[in-house]
Design an enzyme around this catalytic site. Structure first.
Site, PDB file in Angstrom:
ATOM      1  CG  HIS A 270       5.351   6.104   8.651  1.00 33.03           C
ATOM      2  ND1 HIS A 270       4.986   4.790   8.742  1.00 33.03           N
ATOM      3  CD2 HIS A 270       5.197   6.601   9.912  1.00 33.03           C
ATOM      4  CE1 HIS A 270       4.634   4.496   9.984  1.00 33.03           C
ATOM      5  NE2 HIS A 270       4.739   5.589  10.717  1.00 33.03           N
ATOM      6  CG  HIS A 309       8.011  -4.426   6.241  1.00 35.78           C
ATOM      7  ND1 HIS A 309       8.527  -4.355   7.501  1.00 35.78           N
ATOM      8  CD2 HIS A 309       6.882  -3.672   6.241  1.00 35.78           C
ATOM      9  CE1 HIS A 309       7.740  -3.596   8.240  1.00 35.78           C
ATOM     10  NE2 HIS A 309       6.733  -3.163   7.512  1.00 35.78           N
ATOM     11  CG  ASP A 365       1.946   0.550   2.386  1.00 38.45           C
ATOM     12  OD1 ASP A 365       0.909   0.981   2.906  1.00 38.45           O
ATOM     13  OD2 ASP A 365       3.075   0.702   2.870  1.00 38.45           O
TER      14      ASP A 365
HETATM   15  N1  ACO Z   1      11.891  -3.549  -5.147  1.00 41.97           N
HETATM   16  C1  ACO Z   1      13.056  -4.020  -5.678  1.00 41.97           C
HETATM   17  N2  ACO Z   1      14.158  -4.300  -4.961  1.00 41.97           N
HETATM   18  C2  ACO Z   1      14.089  -4.104  -3.651  1.00 41.97           C
HETATM   19  C3  ACO Z   1      12.915  -3.635  -3.030  1.00 41.97           C
HETATM   20  C4  ACO Z   1      11.796  -3.362  -3.832  1.00 41.97           C
HETATM   21  N3  ACO Z   1      10.653  -2.923  -3.306  1.00 41.97           N
HETATM   22  N4  ACO Z   1      13.120  -3.536  -1.688  1.00 41.97           N
HETATM   23  C5  ACO Z   1      14.373  -3.928  -1.493  1.00 41.97           C
HETATM   24  N5  ACO Z   1      14.979  -4.271  -2.671  1.00 41.97           N
HETATM   25  C6  ACO Z   1      16.315  -4.806  -2.873  1.00 41.97           C
HETATM   26  C7  ACO Z   1      17.364  -3.710  -2.761  1.00 41.97           C
HETATM   27  O1  ACO Z   1      17.636  -3.137  -4.017  1.00 41.97           O
HETATM   28  C8  ACO Z   1      18.531  -4.469  -2.184  1.00 41.97           C
HETATM   29  O2  ACO Z   1      19.118  -5.207  -3.225  1.00 41.97           O
HETATM   30  P1  ACO Z   1      20.732  -5.433  -3.228  1.00 41.97           P
HETATM   31  O3  ACO Z   1      21.012  -6.321  -2.059  1.00 41.97           O
HETATM   32  O4  ACO Z   1      21.027  -6.062  -4.569  1.00 41.97           O
HETATM   33  O5  ACO Z   1      21.344  -4.063  -3.094  1.00 41.97           O
HETATM   34  C9  ACO Z   1      17.883  -5.478  -1.238  1.00 41.97           C
HETATM   35  O6  ACO Z   1      16.573  -5.705  -1.786  1.00 41.97           O
HETATM   36  C10 ACO Z   1      17.761  -4.985   0.190  1.00 41.97           C
HETATM   37  O7  ACO Z   1      17.172  -3.690   0.139  1.00 41.97           O
HETATM   38  P2  ACO Z   1      17.146  -2.651   1.325  1.00 41.97           P
HETATM   39  O8  ACO Z   1      16.726  -1.325   0.780  1.00 41.97           O
HETATM   40  O9  ACO Z   1      18.441  -2.735   2.090  1.00 41.97           O
HETATM   41  O10 ACO Z   1      16.021  -3.253   2.261  1.00 41.97           O
HETATM   42  P3  ACO Z   1      15.367  -2.527   3.462  1.00 41.97           P
HETATM   43  O11 ACO Z   1      14.882  -3.598   4.363  1.00 41.97           O
HETATM   44  O12 ACO Z   1      16.214  -1.478   4.024  1.00 41.97           O
HETATM   45  O13 ACO Z   1      14.130  -1.778   2.746  1.00 41.97           O
HETATM   46  C11 ACO Z   1      12.003  -0.962   2.243  1.00 41.97           C
HETATM   47  C12 ACO Z   1      12.834  -1.879   3.150  1.00 41.97           C
HETATM   48  C13 ACO Z   1      12.459   0.497   2.403  1.00 41.97           C
HETATM   49  C14 ACO Z   1      10.536  -1.073   2.688  1.00 41.97           C
HETATM   50  C15 ACO Z   1      12.167  -1.402   0.778  1.00 41.97           C
HETATM   51  O14 ACO Z   1      11.845  -2.779   0.646  1.00 41.97           O
HETATM   52  C16 ACO Z   1      11.329  -0.579  -0.206  1.00 41.97           C
HETATM   53  O15 ACO Z   1      11.772   0.490  -0.620  1.00 41.97           O
HETATM   54  N6  ACO Z   1      10.108  -1.071  -0.579  1.00 41.97           N
HETATM   55  C17 ACO Z   1       9.240  -0.343  -1.472  1.00 41.97           C
HETATM   56  C18 ACO Z   1       8.502   0.759  -0.726  1.00 41.97           C
HETATM   57  C19 ACO Z   1       7.399   0.235   0.171  1.00 41.97           C
HETATM   58  O16 ACO Z   1       6.590  -0.606  -0.216  1.00 41.97           O
HETATM   59  N7  ACO Z   1       7.361   0.749   1.431  1.00 41.97           N
HETATM   60  C20 ACO Z   1       6.338   0.355   2.405  1.00 41.97           C
HETATM   61  C21 ACO Z   1       6.936  -0.344   3.581  1.00 41.97           C
HETATM   62  S1  ACO Z   1       5.648  -0.876   4.683  1.00 41.97           S
HETATM   63  C22 ACO Z   1       5.256   0.451   5.613  1.00 41.97           C
HETATM   64  O17 ACO Z   1       5.973   1.384   5.802  1.00 41.97           O
HETATM   65  C23 ACO Z   1       3.866   0.510   6.303  1.00 41.97           C
END
Ligand code: ACO
Length: 453
Positions: A270, A309, A365
């Site tokens: 978070h 996100h 972030d």
């Molecule tokens: N880098 C590479 N690939 C990604 C990323 C990423 N940062 N985020 C998502 N993907 C890909 C996944 O591998 C998945 O690919 P697939 O369809 O081939 O399996 C697809 O995109 C969808 O991913 P999900 O994990 O289902 O997306 P979700 O919306 O649940 O995830 C999250 C959101 C957790 C923020 C994710 O994008 C992530 O881990 N980002 C990096 C961490 C980050 O920056 N977090 C801060 C969020 S902002 C906040 O909290 C204030």
């Protein structure tokens, strides 16, 4: 009020009965399913609205964030953090007079009790600042027994003066607690707040003043940080705000509620993702290493931290503003080479089919960590900065919930444990059946530093 004539038609093939469920503002009332003997299974509340709120609005597909109807870009450009806090909590921007009273009331509540200072000083020299802030918020409840619902009765918050007083206290004191935690970590005496300055300037003053009599924080840095606080102030029902609402529903006082919300924010998924984004940029090290890193991300060996996100499937509007702020901060503090890696990484990612197809854009972030680093903040202080801004949002939700009381939060579970079974006496239990507790045993103490023995 239902959306005129819109219903969800559900056929229960166990009974053959058809049910028409009214659709209201894109939601259906989950309690109707209880009449059918069903509950909604929604692991982690990913698609469950637990309140109706008028505070902030997000359109994740279009990259829109609004506080009380105002675009975040307009507020970041034209407002101060305290003006935005007023807007979030009371629903509209203050007049000049209202703003002056508001600022004065908050700045009069920046001092903390001497015993609270002793309490903060009792932490270990290397205590995580977020651990200090969350504990201090909880302890603060005991310093204000007149505000305790447990002691005074749950109806004390029907009194508006009582409500406002806690808001002044919390917005006023959180930066002071944060500054004490910062000074503690670097082994310097805590500074008292100074009412000569505005809210964010005073915070920088408490962090940085040494022995100077006339220390004045850099006003441009103070403005940059003030805008960052605006960007972090609210984001509808994120995890910590949901925690705030959950605790508020118990009737406990707002100091304890805020401690709970801040504790949720402390979690690396978070409030700590900017630290992970910063570490990733440091690990990449130079622009030439980016293509190799991108290949690893596409091969799913790595995640591009600061990208993607849960809600935004477009460019996070806060990231756009932060990108501009980074230029301003670098002009004052010197350019951080990590920004070149960040900009190139963003350029490549935004033109690469893998990221385009998955709607992966920079989030808040991605740039905030580099800015904080350029400003000289240690990484473990990043979530504390987030916490200062988010305090206003948490209090806006507390305030809203006091006005539209809801029953104590009590989500359901779907039980998947053991069937009823007969009690087994101690003598009859077998080692094979009983779960073994994994533990390193007493030898693990050999690895502890001497002062923890
Ligand atoms: N880098 C590479 N690939 C990604 C990323 C990423 N940062 N985020 C998502 N993907 C890909 C996944 O591998 C998945 O690919 P697939 O369809 O081939 O399996 C697809 O995109 C969808 O991913 P999900 O994990 O289902 O997306 P979700 O919306 O649940 O995830 C999250 C959101 C957790 C923020 C994710 O994008 C992530 O881990 N980002 C990096 C961490 C980050 O920056 N977090 C801060 C969020 S902002 C906040 O909290 C204030």
């Amino acid at each position: 009020m239902s959306d005129e004539g819109h219903f969800l038609e559900v056929v229960d093939n166990r009974t053959g009965k058809k049910h028409l469920i009214p659709i209201t503002e894109d939601t259906i009332d989950a309690s109707i399913f209880a009449q059918l003997g069903l509950s909604i299974y929604d692991n982690g509340y990913l698609n469950t609205a637990v309140c109706r709120s008028a505070i902030s609005y997000i359109d994740g597909d279009k990259g829109i964030l609004r506080y009380r109807g105002y675009d975040i870009e307009d507020l970041a450009e034209n407002s101060t953090f305290l003006e935005v806090s007023y807007l979030l909590i009371f629903g509209d921007l203050p007049t000049r007079d209202q703003l002056q009273t508001w600022e004065t009331r908050i700045m009069r509540h920046t001092f903390i009790h001497e015993n609270m200072i002793d309490y903060l000083k009792s932490f270990r020299y290397d205590a995580h600042p977020m651990g200090m802030v969350t504990s201090a918020l909880s302890a603060m409840s005991t310093f204000h027994p007149e505000a305790s619902t447990a002691l005074q009765g749950e109806h004390i918050y029907e009194n508006e003066t009582m409500v406002n007083k806690q808001i002044f206290r919390l917005i006023g004191k959180v930066p002071t607690l944060a500054a004490c935690a910062y000074r503690h970590r670097i082994g310097r005496a805590y500074n008292s707040p100074s009412n000569e300055f505005g809210y964010t300037e005073n915070f920088l003053y408490m962090l940085d003043r040494l022995s100077e009599n006339n220390y004045v924080p850099n006003p441009r840095l103070a403005r940059a940080l003030d805008v960052i606080f605006i960007l972090h102030a609210d984001h509808e029902l994120n995890c910590s705000t949901a925690a705030m609402r959950q605790m508020t529903s118990t009737g406990v006082d707002p100091f304890v509620c805020l401690a709970g919300a801040a504790s949720a924010l402390y979690g690396p998924s978070h409030g700590g993702a900017n630290e992970a984004a910063l570490k990733m940029l440091e690990e990449i090290g130079s622009v030439e290493n980016i293509p190799g890193f991108i290949e690893d991300v596409k091969a799913k060996k790595r995640r591009l931290m600061g990208f993607g996100h849960r809600v935004y499937k477009s460019y996070d509007p806060r990231a756009k503003i932060l990108k501009k702020i980074s230029d301003e901060v670098f002009e004052i503090m010197g350019r951080n080479p990590l920004i070149d890696i960040a900009v190139e990484l963003e350029r490549i990612a935004l033109s690469d089919e893998y990221f385009i197809k998955r709607n992966l854009y920079p989030n808040v972030d991605f740039y905030s960590g580099i800015i904080y680093k350029a400003m000289g903040f240690p990484t473990d202080f990043f979530p504390v900065l987030f916490c200062i801004g988010r305090t206003s949002g948490w209090l806006a939700h507390w305030h809203e919930q006091l006005q539209q009381p809801i029953p104590i939060f009590r989500p359901k579970q779907s039980y998947e444990g053991a069937e009823p079974r007969a009690y087994v006496n101690l003598a009859d239990r077998s080692a094979a059946q009983s779960p073994k507790i994994v533990d390193q045993g007493v030898n693990a103490r050999k690895n502890l530093p001497p002062d923890t023995e």
